[in-house]
Design a protein around this motif. Structure first.
Motif, PDB file in Angstrom:
ATOM      1  N   GLN A  91     -73.620  37.898  12.561  1.00 27.65           N
ATOM      2  CA  GLN A  91     -73.471  36.995  13.698  1.00 27.65           C
ATOM      3  C   GLN A  91     -73.325  37.778  15.004  1.00 27.65           C
ATOM      4  O   GLN A  91     -73.945  37.447  16.016  1.00 27.65           O
ATOM      5  CB  GLN A  91     -72.256  36.092  13.504  1.00 27.65           C
ATOM      6  CG  GLN A  91     -72.101  35.048  14.609  1.00 27.65           C
ATOM      7  CD  GLN A  91     -70.847  34.215  14.448  1.00 27.65           C
ATOM      8  OE1 GLN A  91     -69.755  34.744  14.348  1.00 27.65           O
ATOM      9  NE2 GLN A  91     -71.013  32.902  14.415  1.00 27.65           N
ATOM     10  N   GLY A 218     -70.997  28.419  14.465  1.00 27.39           N
ATOM     11  CA  GLY A 218     -71.534  29.149  13.315  1.00 27.39           C
ATOM     12  C   GLY A 218     -70.575  29.170  12.143  1.00 27.39           C
ATOM     13  O   GLY A 218     -70.959  28.883  11.001  1.00 27.39           O
ATOM     14  N   ILE A 221     -70.295  25.645  10.592  1.00 24.33           N
ATOM     15  CA  ILE A 221     -71.440  25.283   9.750  1.00 24.33           C
ATOM     16  C   ILE A 221     -71.347  26.009   8.398  1.00 24.33           C
ATOM     17  O   ILE A 221     -71.565  25.417   7.342  1.00 24.33           O
ATOM     18  CB  ILE A 221     -72.760  25.630  10.459  1.00 24.33           C
ATOM     19  CG1 ILE A 221     -72.945  24.742  11.693  1.00 24.33           C
ATOM     20  CG2 ILE A 221     -73.947  25.451   9.511  1.00 24.33           C
ATOM     21  CD1 ILE A 221     -74.097  25.162  12.582  1.00 24.33           C
ATOM     22  N   PHE A 222     -71.011  27.290   8.436  1.00 24.10           N
ATOM     23  CA  PHE A 222     -70.894  28.070   7.198  1.00 24.10           C
ATOM     24  C   PHE A 222     -69.849  27.462   6.267  1.00 24.10           C
ATOM     25  O   PHE A 222     -70.128  27.163   5.106  1.00 24.10           O
ATOM     26  CB  PHE A 222     -70.507  29.511   7.558  1.00 24.10           C
ATOM     27  CG  PHE A 222     -70.528  30.450   6.373  1.00 24.10           C
ATOM     28  CD1 PHE A 222     -71.471  31.462   6.305  1.00 24.10           C
ATOM     29  CD2 PHE A 222     -69.608  30.351   5.334  1.00 24.10           C
ATOM     30  CE1 PHE A 222     -71.490  32.344   5.219  1.00 24.10           C
ATOM     31  CE2 PHE A 222     -69.622  31.211   4.256  1.00 24.10           C
ATOM     32  CZ  PHE A 222     -70.576  32.211   4.197  1.00 24.10           C
ATOM     33  N   GLY A 256     -66.018  30.917   3.920  1.00 26.57           N
ATOM     34  CA  GLY A 256     -66.116  29.997   5.054  1.00 26.57           C
ATOM     35  C   GLY A 256     -64.776  29.680   5.682  1.00 26.57           C
ATOM     36  O   GLY A 256     -64.669  29.536   6.906  1.00 26.57           O
ATOM     37  N   VAL A 584     -74.690  20.991   9.469  1.00 25.45           N
ATOM     38  CA  VAL A 584     -73.914  21.067   8.234  1.00 25.45           C
ATOM     39  C   VAL A 584     -74.612  20.310   7.115  1.00 25.45           C
ATOM     40  O   VAL A 584     -74.676  20.775   5.967  1.00 25.45           O
ATOM     41  CB  VAL A 584     -72.489  20.513   8.454  1.00 25.45           C
ATOM     42  CG1 VAL A 584     -71.738  20.433   7.121  1.00 25.45           C
ATOM     43  CG2 VAL A 584     -71.718  21.387   9.427  1.00 25.45           C
ATOM     44  N   CYS A 621     -75.648  30.043   3.217  1.00 23.90           N
ATOM     45  CA  CYS A 621     -74.748  29.610   4.295  1.00 23.90           C
ATOM     46  C   CYS A 621     -74.873  30.517   5.517  1.00 23.90           C
ATOM     47  O   CYS A 621     -74.866  30.047   6.659  1.00 23.90           O
ATOM     48  CB  CYS A 621     -73.305  29.599   3.798  1.00 23.90           C
ATOM     49  SG  CYS A 621     -72.968  28.371   2.524  1.00 23.90           S
ATOM     50  N   SER A 625     -76.360  28.958   8.994  1.00 25.38           N
ATOM     51  CA  SER A 625     -75.416  28.847  10.098  1.00 25.38           C
ATOM     52  C   SER A 625     -75.884  29.650  11.305  1.00 25.38           C
ATOM     53  O   SER A 625     -75.771  29.194  12.454  1.00 25.38           O
ATOM     54  CB  SER A 625     -74.019  29.306   9.659  1.00 25.38           C
ATOM     55  OG  SER A 625     -74.044  30.649   9.229  1.00 25.38           O
ATOM     56  N   GLU A 628     -78.776  27.937  13.140  1.00 22.78           N
ATOM     57  CA  GLU A 628     -78.444  26.733  13.884  1.00 22.78           C
ATOM     58  C   GLU A 628     -77.665  27.008  15.172  1.00 22.78           C
ATOM     59  O   GLU A 628     -77.337  26.075  15.903  1.00 22.78           O
ATOM     60  CB  GLU A 628     -77.594  25.799  12.994  1.00 22.78           C
ATOM     61  CG  GLU A 628     -78.269  25.350  11.724  1.00 22.78           C
ATOM     62  CD  GLU A 628     -79.373  24.331  11.949  1.00 22.78           C
ATOM     63  OE1 GLU A 628     -79.550  23.913  13.108  1.00 22.78           O
ATOM     64  OE2 GLU A 628     -80.042  23.952  10.975  1.00 22.78           O
ATOM     65  N   THR A 713     -66.122  21.531  12.200  1.00 18.82           N
ATOM     66  CA  THR A 713     -67.334  22.008  12.863  1.00 18.82           C
ATOM     67  C   THR A 713     -67.490  21.354  14.235  1.00 18.82           C
ATOM     68  O   THR A 713     -67.273  21.981  15.264  1.00 18.82           O
ATOM     69  CB  THR A 713     -68.581  21.735  12.007  1.00 18.82           C
ATOM     70  OG1 THR A 713     -68.389  22.250  10.689  1.00 18.82           O
ATOM     71  CG2 THR A 713     -69.809  22.392  12.614  1.00 18.82           C
TER      72      THR A 713
END
Length: 789
Positions: A91, A218, A221-222, A256, A584, A621, A625, A628, A713
């Protein structure tokens, strides 16, 4: 003190007399110079900030000194550590490119002088780096503390107390780092730039907010893709426990929790801390001069002291719930903060505006006492934190009626669980928003001067910041306890009383996470409202020297273009939330198909003879993530640019107002409805309404999966969204004025910028929507759904 109406406040500021058709928003503030005593105050603040970091290091050593349990527990913890580190490293590599691009854009934007422009750009990187560092630390330590909490719970003597202490002091590390880096960064800018610090701090706050938003989106979402996928296949379809090692999504779920709740929330609260300081310093220089530049640093410095006390006194007494002990520590630290901040206000601030230096003559003529106004404003912020804690706890804790009603509705199926949870979310949003609004309005009424009233609102945010160290500890306590229970269940090495301890701590952690989300939302609203005032100040300074200024009615909400701005601002919050939830849904769909595939193709998984492929779910995941992130990020940054350059200064103000109002309600609704669904599931799993495996349990699992992207999220991500949009507006304000206000400037330039921003937003949304939520089971089906392989 004054009880003037908002309109009267506007005229009291001297903006324009009734009947006037023009309005000059410029703040005529003389240059602020700091003396030796002022620099000494900044130095003391920096020492306190460094002391907070040192205390955090001491807590790290204490946490890591705890035992790690069995080899099986260590292996599971290592898998979670590796997955979380791999995700955040990827990330950060992705976000580095974005940060460099924003750095160059910031450098190109106009500023008072070259030094401030360079400083603003450099400290943007500082803010982003600090936010990333705090998020990474939160992840790194929580993935090592979870196994230690599980191991502590196994101990026959004092296991409960030790497990709770390790979990809470893990959060204490992140809390002390948050306040330490935030305070150090702000004090460093003041030390270097003195009166020019507020403009440089715009970059610092923007960097913190932007990184926090990406980490929130991020990570959210993960974590929720893994959680929803694990629950739908494991609990509902296979009827196995939540953290059963046979479920291929369990490692991803635990990863997560750390990248979403620990890393994301830590970064979120850090950016709230930094941005509130930014707004306070900008508004403080206009309202209180040099005193207004330094007092917002003194208040959070006091918060460091009270955070240390709060972390150390947190200990559950015999027969007392962990939640009661944590809440007691919060109340004690908040009370100490109130007393110390009151003393600081009386000692440091003058008793009359006439004795202030570096302010306009109009401020000097203002009635009232700066010390008293600041004292009351800070206490309003502290009281707001206390009230939000109680209110959020009422709507999300298992012992209160709202969650019990949601749990009882499970007897009639998933549909009634969904409906009752939505009802809780809507109702709680109203009460919480009214309380936040009352706090803002109460601070606003403290002075007849608009500049002073806005500073009072910012100081209320600073008052709330004094509790941030304990708030972060409360929040991190939740995912650490959740992971500890997961490791215990997957390893099978914690049984009997130890398992009960972890179940209790997990339930308490759910409530503390919900509570801290409520307080984070309140902080976001106060910071965004103060930044709204900073936007007005930036517009005023940009208008200096431009003939005519702005017409009064260009800011009236009933002006059609301003009302359009309000509607667009509200719409962006809805669109942002929809994009996050939809992301998600897509990622969770992919996880569901992967976990199903493994159960189908490897029958030995269910009897334990075959080990699931945990890494495949972690990869899904991670990939989804990060993919997105772009769309909500571009929306947050470019929407204010499109409105400002396309519609003008007044509509951009309306845009911010609409976003703040709608964002407040939406964030609370999403967080509390999700929290209610989550704890109603815990209620059933504790044996109510049929217990685990019953139809009522299945109904609450469905409710929990719906609530997961709500509370972890979309809801939390709205906090940094509001700050990002406000800071973008403050940063572009001079350029918007220069290109839209003067009559001799062609409108084609501003219109071109707006059209370009809109086209980028539309393109990003179109690309995002082409990713169907109906995840196909095979490449051929995916080709049929999406039109391409």
């Amino acid at each position: 003190m004054s009880l003037l109406t908002p309109v009267q406040h506007g005229w009291a500021q001297g903006a324009a007399p009734p009947g006037s058709t023009r309005m000059d928003l410029a703040q005529h503030v003389t240059g602020i110079e700091l003396g030796g005593a002022d620099y000494a105050v900044v130095g003391v603040v920096m020492v306190i900030a460094l002391a907070a970091l040192a205390f955090g290091y001491v807590l790290i050593k204490e946490v890591l000194a705890a035992g790690q349990g069995t080899s099986s527990m260590k292996d599971i913890a290592k898998a979670v550590q590796e997955g979380a580190s791999a995700y955040l490293n990827r990330q950060f590599r992705t976000l580095t490119i974005f940060a460099v691009a924003v750095f160059l854009v910031l450098f190109a934007l106009p500023a008072e002088n070259t030094g401030e422009r360079i400083g603003r750009s450099i400290f943007f990187l500082f803010g982003a780096a600090f936010s990333a560092a705090i998020g990474y630390l939160g992840m790194w330590l929580s993935t090592r503390a979870n196994v230690r909490v599980a191991a502590a719970a196994r101990e026959s003597a004092g296991g409960r107390e030790k497990a709770m202490r390790v979990a809470f002091r893990t959060g204490g590390v992140v809390g002390m780092t948050t306040v330490g880096l935030g305070l150090f960064g702000a004090a460093l800018v003041v030390l270097v730039y003195a009166g020019g610090a507020p403009r440089v701090l715009e970059g610092f706050g923007f960097g913190a907010a932007l990184l926090a938003m990406f980490m929130r989106v991020g990570g959210g979402i993960f974590t929720k893709a893994a959680d929803v996928g694990a629950d739908l296949v494991g609990k509902v379809e296979q009827n196995i426990p939540e953290d059963d090692p046979r479920n291929a999504a369990t490692i991803a779920d635990n990863v997560g929790d750390n990248v979403g709740d620990c890393a994301g929330m830590a970064a979120d609260l850090f950016e709230s801390y930094a941005v509130t300081l930014v707004a306070s310093l900008i508004l403080g220089t206009a309202a209180f001069g040099a005193h207004g530049l330094l007092f917002p640093l003194i208040v959070p410095a006091i918060g460091v002291v009270t955070a240390v006390i709060g972390v150390y006194i947190t200990k559950a007494r015999a027969g007392e719930s962990a939640l009661t002990a944590i809440n007691r520590s919060f109340y004690i630290s908040a009370g100490i903060s109130a007393v110390l901040c009151a003393a600081a206000a009386v000692i440091y601030l003058p008793s009359s505006f006439a004795s202030l230096t570096g302010v306009s003559e109009e401020i000097r003529r203002t009635e009232g006492s700066p010390a008293l106004i600041a004292l009351v404003a800070v206490i309003i912020g502290i009281l707001l934190a206390v009230v939000i804690l109680k209110l959020t706890g009422y709507f999300t804790a298992t012992e209160h009626r709202p969650v019990r009603d949601v749990g009882k509705s499970s007897l009639t199926g998933a549909a009634t669980v969904i409906l009752s949870g939505l009802s809780v979310g809507f109702e709680s949003a109203v009460f919480t928003a009214l309380i936040i609004g009352a706090a803002v309005y109460g601070a606003f009424l403290l002075s007849g001067s608009l500049a002073v009233a806005l500073f009072a609102i910012a100081l209320a945010g600073c008052g709330l910041l004094t509790t941030v160290g304990v708030i972060v500890a409360m929040d991190t306590f939740g995912p650490v306890s959740d992971n500890a229970q997961g490791i215990a269940e997957m390893s099978g090495d914690v049984e009997g009383e130890g398992a009960k301890v972890l179940t209790e701590l997990d339930a308490v952690g759910n409530t503390t996470k919900a509570i801290t989300k409520g307080i984070a939302i309140a902080t976001a609203v106060l910071a965004a409202t103060a930044l709204f005032g900073s936007y007005t100040d930036a517009i005023g300074q940009a208008l200096t020297g431009i003939a005519g200024g702005l017409a009064v009615d260009e800011y009236f909400v009933y002006a059609p273009d301003v009302l359009v701005g309000v509607v667009i601002g509200a719409s962006v919050v809805f669109l942002f939330s929809g994009l996050a939830i939809n992301a998600v849904s897509r990622a969770a769909g992919a996880v569901v198909y992967e976990v199903r595939r493994q159960f189908t193709t490897s029958p030995g998984i269910m009897d334990g003879s075959v080990r699931p492929e945990y890494g495949r779910v972690v990869d899904i995941c991670t990939r989804d993530s990060l993919r997105e992130l772009a769309t909500p990020g571009l929306l947050a940054v470019l929407a204010p640019i499109a409105v400002g350059f396309g519609l003008g200064v007044g509509p951009l103000a309306g845009y911010l107002a609409g976003a703040i109002a709608t964002g407040t309600l939406m964030a609370i609704f999403l967080a509390n409805s999700g929290g209610a669904w989550d704890n109603s599931k815990k209620l059933v799993e504790d044996g109510h309404h049929g217990g685990k495996g019953s139809e009522a349990h299945s109904a609450t699992v469905i409710g929990d999966t719906v609530g997961d992207p709500f509370k972890d999220t979309a809801g939390p991500a709205i906090n940094p969204l509001l700050k990002v949009m406000n800071l973008v507006s403050v940063l572009i304000a001079p350029a918007v004025v220069a290109l839209t206000v003067p009559d001799d400037v062609p409108r084609g330039i501003s219109a071109g910028i707006a059209v370009a921003a809109v086209l980028v937003i539309v393109g990003a949304i179109v690309v995002s929507k082409r990713r169907s939520t109906a995840i196909a089971e095979s490449p051929s089906e995916d080709k049929m759904v999406n039109g391409s392989a």
